[in-house]
Motif scaffolding. Structure first.
Motif, PDB file in Angstrom:
ATOM      1  N   THR A 112     -66.521   5.821 -56.016  1.00 19.63           N
ATOM      2  CA  THR A 112     -66.814   7.074 -56.701  1.00 19.63           C
ATOM      3  C   THR A 112     -65.644   7.386 -57.634  1.00 19.63           C
ATOM      4  O   THR A 112     -64.536   6.886 -57.425  1.00 19.63           O
ATOM      5  N   PRO A 113     -65.859   8.162 -58.694  1.00 16.16           N
ATOM      6  CA  PRO A 113     -64.753   8.453 -59.608  1.00 16.16           C
ATOM      7  C   PRO A 113     -63.544   9.077 -58.910  1.00 16.16           C
ATOM      8  O   PRO A 113     -63.691   9.906 -58.011  1.00 16.16           O
ATOM      9  N   GLU A 114     -62.362   8.665 -59.344  1.00 21.31           N
ATOM     10  CA  GLU A 114     -61.128   9.218 -58.797  1.00 21.31           C
ATOM     11  C   GLU A 114     -61.140  10.736 -58.921  1.00 21.31           C
ATOM     12  O   GLU A 114     -61.502  11.285 -59.969  1.00 21.31           O
ATOM     13  N   SER A 115     -60.731  11.419 -57.849  1.00 19.45           N
ATOM     14  CA  SER A 115     -60.820  12.875 -57.815  1.00 19.45           C
ATOM     15  C   SER A 115     -59.573  13.487 -57.215  1.00 19.45           C
ATOM     16  O   SER A 115     -58.966  12.930 -56.289  1.00 19.45           O
ATOM     17  N   VAL A 116     -59.201  14.643 -57.734  1.00 27.73           N
ATOM     18  CA  VAL A 116     -58.114  15.458 -57.187  1.00 27.73           C
ATOM     19  C   VAL A 116     -58.619  16.892 -57.135  1.00 27.73           C
ATOM     20  O   VAL A 116     -59.546  17.262 -57.863  1.00 27.73           O
ATOM     21  N   TRP A 117     -58.017  17.703 -56.270  1.00 27.35           N
ATOM     22  CA  TRP A 117     -58.506  19.070 -56.148  1.00 27.35           C
ATOM     23  C   TRP A 117     -57.401  20.023 -55.754  1.00 27.35           C
ATOM     24  O   TRP A 117     -56.322  19.619 -55.315  1.00 27.35           O
ATOM     25  N   THR A 118     -57.702  21.292 -55.928  1.00 27.98           N
ATOM     26  CA  THR A 118     -56.782  22.361 -55.556  1.00 27.98           C
ATOM     27  C   THR A 118     -57.344  23.113 -54.359  1.00 27.98           C
ATOM     28  O   THR A 118     -58.516  22.965 -53.994  1.00 27.98           O
ATOM     29  N   VAL A 119     -56.495  23.924 -53.759  1.00 25.46           N
ATOM     30  CA  VAL A 119     -56.949  24.923 -52.792  1.00 25.46           C
ATOM     31  C   VAL A 119     -56.783  26.264 -53.488  1.00 25.46           C
ATOM     32  O   VAL A 119     -55.660  26.692 -53.774  1.00 25.46           O
ATOM     33  N   GLY A 120     -57.887  26.909 -53.832  1.00 27.00           N
ATOM     34  CA  GLY A 120     -57.823  28.144 -54.591  1.00 27.00           C
ATOM     35  C   GLY A 120     -57.940  27.900 -56.088  1.00 27.00           C
ATOM     36  O   GLY A 120     -58.175  26.778 -56.546  1.00 27.00           O
ATOM     37  N   ASP A 121     -57.791  28.966 -56.863  1.00 27.47           N
ATOM     38  CA  ASP A 121     -58.072  28.903 -58.297  1.00 27.47           C
ATOM     39  C   ASP A 121     -56.869  29.254 -59.169  1.00 27.47           C
ATOM     40  O   ASP A 121     -57.024  29.715 -60.304  1.00 27.47           O
ATOM     41  N   GLU A 122     -55.659  29.021 -58.664  1.00 26.31           N
ATOM     42  CA  GLU A 122     -54.466  29.372 -59.426  1.00 26.31           C
ATOM     43  C   GLU A 122     -54.124  28.300 -60.467  1.00 26.31           C
ATOM     44  O   GLU A 122     -54.346  27.104 -60.258  1.00 26.31           O
ATOM     45  N   ARG A 123     -53.535  28.722 -61.577  1.00 29.60           N
ATOM     46  CA  ARG A 123     -53.177  27.811 -62.671  1.00 29.60           C
ATOM     47  C   ARG A 123     -52.138  26.776 -62.223  1.00 29.60           C
ATOM     48  O   ARG A 123     -52.233  25.597 -62.585  1.00 29.60           O
ATOM     49  N   ASP A 124     -51.151  27.180 -61.433  1.00 31.51           N
ATOM     50  CA  ASP A 124     -50.109  26.231 -61.023  1.00 31.51           C
ATOM     51  C   ASP A 124     -50.717  25.064 -60.244  1.00 31.51           C
ATOM     52  O   ASP A 124     -50.357  23.901 -60.479  1.00 31.51           O
ATOM     53  N   ALA A 125     -51.613  25.365 -59.327  1.00 28.59           N
ATOM     54  CA  ALA A 125     -52.243  24.310 -58.535  1.00 28.59           C
ATOM     55  C   ALA A 125     -53.109  23.421 -59.425  1.00 28.59           C
ATOM     56  O   ALA A 125     -53.156  22.187 -59.249  1.00 28.59           O
ATOM     57  N   PHE A 126     -53.778  24.031 -60.394  1.00 26.56           N
ATOM     58  CA  PHE A 126     -54.609  23.269 -61.317  1.00 26.56           C
ATOM     59  C   PHE A 126     -53.756  22.309 -62.140  1.00 26.56           C
ATOM     60  O   PHE A 126     -54.120  21.138 -62.333  1.00 26.56           O
ATOM     61  N   ASP A 127     -52.599  22.771 -62.601  1.00 28.81           N
ATOM     62  CA  ASP A 127     -51.719  21.914 -63.391  1.00 28.81           C
ATOM     63  C   ASP A 127     -51.181  20.747 -62.562  1.00 28.81           C
ATOM     64  O   ASP A 127     -51.025  19.627 -63.066  1.00 28.81           O
ATOM     65  N   LYS A 128     -50.892  20.981 -61.304  1.00 28.44           N
ATOM     66  CA  LYS A 128     -50.438  19.897 -60.429  1.00 28.44           C
ATOM     67  C   LYS A 128     -51.541  18.858 -60.242  1.00 28.44           C
ATOM     68  O   LYS A 128     -51.277  17.651 -60.217  1.00 28.44           O
ATOM     69  N   ALA A 129     -52.774  19.324 -60.110  1.00 34.54           N
ATOM     70  CA  ALA A 129     -53.894  18.394 -59.973  1.00 34.54           C
ATOM     71  C   ALA A 129     -54.061  17.579 -61.246  1.00 34.54           C
ATOM     72  O   ALA A 129     -54.292  16.358 -61.193  1.00 34.54           O
ATOM     73  N   ARG A 130     -53.942  18.230 -62.404  1.00 31.05           N
ATOM     74  CA  ARG A 130     -54.036  17.506 -63.676  1.00 31.05           C
ATOM     75  C   ARG A 130     -52.989  16.393 -63.749  1.00 31.05           C
ATOM     76  O   ARG A 130     -53.280  15.271 -64.176  1.00 31.05           O
TER      77      ARG A 130
END
Length: 293
Positions: A112-130
């Motif tokens: 399946t396509p490589e995937s990463v995720w956050t816990v919650g909807d904060e920008r900092d966590a999103f940037d780390k996932a990116r």
């Protein structure tokens, strides 16, 4: 023992099955399977589980076929049914594992396509996932759902390295999902697929049915597609991966990548996976329900 089938009630005629599931309910009754209705709207509310099952009079093992429920609401439904002597074939922890991507991703990571995720909807966590994905295009969703019908504004990220542009997509996705937003953001590396998705149905680790995807019911799967042994699945093997999860009733959606490899798009709980209209309810019930008891 053949399980009881639970389906949502019609909001206007609460003793009858919801129209969307009426054909399956009728097919089950014709096959000698007991059917009863629950109030989905009540089950979807906090504290509403007891009301949702107030018309349940039959005891024994049960399979739910209905609209999606948040995993916490499903757990409450499980408890209320247990108080009435009804045991859901899929336990609450199994439902969450199948329904939310982090629960099944590791087992299927090779196919399946490589995937990463956050816990919650904060920008900092999103940037780390990116940063984990590095660069290149990706598809955004949360733990349970994408907004693919809003592809360019809330699903497709042209380059995860462009933080501000990626966050605009994430913000719009979060806005559209509203109270239904579940878990956190999921970024999946974009892969190019050809043709429509195929939905496969699995009971106790065995593939029982291969159908079109409900979004494209007329696009029937290739007649020679065997998900349990398809040579064009990447290393790891779909059947072995699904068996390893130990889940009683799931669906796996597949799509053919542009290099002629079948890839897993999604795994979901079979109870809340939609049946394409191109598969008769009688065929569906015969293939799945008797095997699930």
């Amino acid at each position: 023992m053949t399980p009881l089938l639970l389906v949502p009630s019609d909001p206007l005629r609460p003793r009858r099955p919801d129209e969307h599931f009426a054909a399956e309910a009728a097919a089950a009754r014709e096959a000698g399977i007991a059917v009863t209705v629950i109030d989905h709207d009540a089950a979807a509310r906090a504290g509403g589980a007891d009301l949702a099952v107030s018309n349940v009079r039959v005891q024994g093992p049960a399979i739910y076929r209905g609209w999606m429920l948040h995993a916490d609401r499903y757990a409450a439904l499980e408890r209320s049914l247990a108080d009435r002597g009804v045991v859901l074939r899929t336990a609450a922890d199994q439902y969450r594992q199948a329904h939310e991507l982090p629960g099944w991703y590791e087992a299927l990571a090779a196919i399946t396509p490589e995937s990463v995720w956050t816990v919650g909807d904060e920008r900092d966590a999103f940037d780390k996932a990116r940063a984990q994905l590095g660069e290149g295009p990706a598809v955004l969703r949360d733990y349970t759902k994408s907004m693919k019908h809003y592809w360019h504004e809330a699903a497709y990220v042209p380059d995860v390295a462009d933080g501000d542009a990626a966050w605009r997509v994430a913000s719009r996705f979060r806005e559209l999902r509203g109270d239904d937003f579940t878990g956190g953001f999921v970024l999946r590396r974009f892969e190019s697929f050809t043709g429509a998705e195929v939905r496969t149905w699995w009971v106790d680790g065995g593939c029982r049915l291969v159908t079109a995807h409900p979004d494209s019911p007329g696009a029937l799967p290739p007649a020679d597609l065997d998900p349990a042994g398809a040579a064009s699945l990447d290393a790891g093997g779909l059947a072995a991966a699904v068996r390893g999860l130990g889940l009683p009733f799931v669906t796996v959606d597949l799509a053919l990548r542009d290099d002629d490899r079948w890839r897993v798009i999604e795994l979901g709980d079979g109870q809340v996976s939609d049946r394409p209209t191109s598969i008769p309810a009688e065929t569906f019930i015969e293939a799945l329900i008797p095997h699930a008891g």
